[in-house]
Design an enzyme around this catalytic site. Structure first.
Site, mmCIF file in Angstrom:
data_model
loop_
_atom_site.group_PDB
_atom_site.id
_atom_site.type_symbol
_atom_site.label_atom_id
_atom_site.label_comp_id
_atom_site.label_asym_id
_atom_site.label_seq_id
_atom_site.Cartn_x
_atom_site.Cartn_y
_atom_site.Cartn_z
ATOM 1 N N HIS A 128 0.826 -1.209 0.000
ATOM 2 C CA HIS A 128 0.000 0.000 0.000
ATOM 3 C C HIS A 128 0.859 1.258 0.000
ATOM 4 O O HIS A 128 1.676 1.452 0.895
ATOM 5 C CB HIS A 128 -0.908 0.001 1.233
ATOM 6 C CG HIS A 128 -1.886 1.129 1.243
ATOM 7 N ND1 HIS A 128 -1.929 2.056 2.250
ATOM 8 C CD2 HIS A 128 -2.834 1.495 0.349
ATOM 9 C CE1 HIS A 128 -2.873 2.927 1.985
ATOM 10 N NE2 HIS A 128 -3.436 2.608 0.843
ATOM 11 N N HIS A 152 -10.364 5.671 -4.766
ATOM 12 C CA HIS A 152 -10.189 4.218 -4.778
ATOM 13 C C HIS A 152 -11.400 3.482 -5.337
ATOM 14 O O HIS A 152 -11.316 2.316 -5.667
ATOM 15 C CB HIS A 152 -9.928 3.716 -3.354
ATOM 16 C CG HIS A 152 -8.718 4.314 -2.723
ATOM 17 N ND1 HIS A 152 -8.783 5.090 -1.596
ATOM 18 C CD2 HIS A 152 -7.420 4.275 -3.079
ATOM 19 C CE1 HIS A 152 -7.560 5.486 -1.273
ATOM 20 N NE2 HIS A 152 -6.724 5.013 -2.160
ATOM 21 N N ARG A 227 -6.118 21.922 -3.473
ATOM 22 C CA ARG A 227 -5.505 20.649 -3.077
ATOM 23 C C ARG A 227 -5.993 20.302 -1.686
ATOM 24 O O ARG A 227 -5.478 20.800 -0.681
ATOM 25 C CB ARG A 227 -3.972 20.751 -3.102
ATOM 26 C CG ARG A 227 -3.248 19.474 -2.603
ATOM 27 C CD ARG A 227 -3.614 18.280 -3.450
ATOM 28 N NE ARG A 227 -2.876 17.064 -3.126
ATOM 29 C CZ ARG A 227 -3.433 15.970 -2.608
ATOM 30 N NH1 ARG A 227 -4.720 15.950 -2.298
ATOM 31 N NH2 ARG A 227 -2.706 14.895 -2.397
ATOM 32 N N CYS A 274 2.001 22.673 -5.557
ATOM 33 C CA CYS A 274 1.853 21.298 -5.090
ATOM 34 C C CYS A 274 3.099 20.502 -5.468
ATOM 35 O O CYS A 274 3.680 20.700 -6.540
ATOM 36 C CB CYS A 274 0.616 20.671 -5.726
ATOM 37 S SG CYS A 274 0.356 18.938 -5.296
ATOM 38 N N TYR A 412 5.219 12.765 0.107
ATOM 39 C CA TYR A 412 5.915 14.004 -0.230
ATOM 40 C C TYR A 412 7.427 13.900 0.039
ATOM 41 O O TYR A 412 8.017 14.734 0.708
ATOM 42 C CB TYR A 412 5.309 15.193 0.515
ATOM 43 C CG TYR A 412 3.878 15.441 0.141
ATOM 44 C CD1 TYR A 412 3.534 15.766 -1.161
ATOM 45 C CD2 TYR A 412 2.856 15.351 1.078
ATOM 46 C CE1 TYR A 412 2.211 15.990 -1.522
ATOM 47 C CE2 TYR A 412 1.534 15.565 0.724
ATOM 48 C CZ TYR A 412 1.221 15.885 -0.582
ATOM 49 O OH TYR A 412 -0.088 16.101 -0.933
#
Length: 572
Positions: A128, A152, A227, A274, A412
């Protein structure tokens, strides 16, 4: 809480799961094996411990099947395929919610339910990309998590989930589960401008058309990229409180009015970007995991509020704190179904520096923060990746440690192109803070057609560099990088007097640039390229492949667009 994409080698994993499903079903349900059939009956009513033992006892079967296939026999797999249709129709074991709940760890197995089915996703946890956040759903229903992470809820993700099915939830518990389902947590999200290009609806993530970005130096709030990681919280400004912790003075609590009246108001023009801006270009090289952002996950605004430095000083920050603390953590008021809030942190020296210009902003472009941008208070950390600019700010913590948030620890971060989801170690890479130099072409669009009669072409775009480094030059090529021209850059709205050079290390806002050049004689196509240079002489890499990474972040290679030239139609 399954991912919407899989790793490059997940096809092999899918094959393994299919083999497991086929062999497990065939050993459990074939009438020619009464001993095994009795095991299946026992599984329906046995304890969770017995069920775990049953699964462990039968797991070697699927491994042997795969081993046989790899050895060239394929006999077990062929037999399983022959029986597959009949086995699909056979009844699954029935489990109670209590039995499902007992499987909430890697040691006991990780089980979840979805629409009445029971699924053992233990093997999937290691794959995952969201790390152990998937364990938040362990022992319970997936529906509340998929309401939050709606990306998802796609057909191929459902197909993947089906490979892990081990049973059905009993009717009584399924009825209770349905009555406990809550309303859509996104139902109170604000309205958005229809021009935005949506990358994900729930949570909402969208970018403006690129050509809008170069229309104005200050991006209108409605067009500023959105975002969100979780539903937009509803915050009453009359009861809003900001908590500041981790300082000798103890807990400092500020209302919105106190934040506005106790501290001087400062205004900073800063660009936010972003980490996944231009991820689509990395996807074109090799698929990555994350929203497929184009070139417009970046915008520029004027922010006003109290300086974080001033608030920390009022709360007791001093030399003794500096000696024992290295980070300032932020927690938002946006939460998932477990109450987990969005969080991030920045280095303490950035937070307290007089030149850091970190704001606790309550205004954007001269008005109250819009709901999508953190109303009533957000952090604005100029020069730093957007993920650290926490919205709907609820708590500030001065600490010796970074935020323990998933978004700080397991997201990130950048990695080598050779790192994949089987080898990634998130602890081995630092969390992204300052971003690299960046530029992109906003007009013309890739694939545009211009008439030869136009004789010349105007190319526009933006350029920016993280850490307060000023963009000093933008080079533009019309022939794929063989020859270059220098674009004109501006740091204010058209018609306004140009602003002076920003203080060293405090160039927080982007530069807009443009160039008008004649169409090359005889050319049928233009391969337009741009690249920016900052005052540290950092330059963009020429191609994407060397900077590709599995999360698709830090994408800043030369931006390219191709334009066709249409010849004039002449009458005979």
């Amino acid at each position: 809480m399954f991912i919407s994409t899989v790793t490059a080698n997940s096809g092999a994993m899918l094959l393994l799961r299919r083999c497991r499903g086929l062999t497990l079903l065939s050993t459990r349900r074939l009438p020619v094996a009464p001993a095994v059939a009795s095991c299946a009956v026992r599984l329906r009513s046995s304890s969770a411990e017995d069920q775990g033992s049953y699964q462990r006892a039968h797991r070697p079967g699927w491994r042997h099947a795969v081993a046989g296939l790899l050895a060239g026999t394929g006999a077990v797999l062929a037999y399983g395929l022959h029986q597959h249709k009949a086995e699909q129709e056979a009844a699954y074991p029935i489990f109670s919610q209590e039995e499902v709940t007992s499987h909430r760890s890697l040691q006991d197995g990780v089980w979840v339910t979805y629409k009445g089915g029971v699924y053992d996703i233990t093997e999937f946890v290691a794959m995952h990309p969201g790390g152990d956040k998937i364990l938040l759903a362990a022992g319970g229903a997936l529906e509340p998590f998929w309401a939050l992470y709606a990306v998802h809820n796609q057909e191929h993700v459902l197909e993947m989930l089906s490979e892990y099915k081990v049973g059905e939830l009993n009717a009584e518990d399924l009825k209770k589960q349905k009555t406990m389902q809550t309303l859509d947590p996104y139902s109170s999200d604000p309205e958005r401008h229809p021009v935005l290009r949506i990358n994900n609806l729930k949570p909402f993530n969208a970018e403006p058309p690129p050509e809008i970005l170069s229309d104005s130096f200050i991006t209108p709030s409605a067009f500023f990229f959105k975002r969100n990681h979780l539903p937009v919280p509803q915050v009453d400004p009359a009861t809003y409180l900001l908590q500041v912790e981790g300082l000798p003075g103890g807990l400092l609590t500020l209302s919105l009015e106190e934040l506005k009246t106790r501290f001087p108001k400062h205004t900073v023009t800063a660009t936010l970007q972003c980490a996944g801006n231009r991820r689509s270009e990395m996807n074109a090289v090799k698929q990555v995991k994350g929203l497929n952002w184009g070139i417009a996950a970046i915008s520029n605004a004027t922010w006003s509020g109290a300086r974080l430095r001033d608030v920390l000083l009022a709360a007791g920050y001093g030399p003794d704190v500096a000696r024992r603390a290295g980070h300032v953590q932020f927690e938002g008021l946006d939460k998932d179904v477990t109450g987990t809030t969005y969080g991030a942190s920045i280095p303490l020296n950035k937070a307290v520096s007089e030149e850091g210009d970190v704001l606790l902003a309550y205004e954007m472009n001269g008005a109250d923060l819009p709901a999508d941008h953190g109303y009533p208070v957000r952090v604005v950390v100029p020069g730093v990746v957007g993920a650290r600019n926490v919205k709907w700010l609820g708590k500030i913590i001065v600490s010796a440690d970074e935020s323990s948030s998933h978004w700080q620890q397991n997201d990130y971060k950048g990695f080598s192109p050779g790192t994949d989801w089987d080898t990634v170690n998130f602890k081995s890479a630092p969390a992204i803070q300052e971003l690299p130099v960046q530029s992109a072409i906003t007009a013309p669009a890739d694939g545009a057609v211009v008439d030869r009669s136009s004789e010349e072409l105007t190319v526009k775009g933006y350029a920016w560099s993280g850490g307060g480094r000023e963009v000093v030059r933008v080079d533009v090529s019309l022939d794929g990088g063989k020859t270059w021209q220098v674009a004109q850059i501006r740091s204010s709205e058209k018609g306004q007097a140009p602003e002076g050079t920003p203080p060293t290390g405090r160039a927080w806002a982007w530069k807009l640039w443009e160039i008008t050049a004649p169409l090359p004689p005889g050319a049928k196509e233009l391969k337009i390229v741009c690249k920016a240079v900052d005052n540290s002489y950092n330059m963009q890499p020429d191609t994407v492949a060397p900077i590709w990474n599995l999360r698709g972040v830090l994408s800043n290679a030369w931006h390219r667009v191709n334009v066709k030239i249409r010849e004039d139609e002449r009458e005979e």
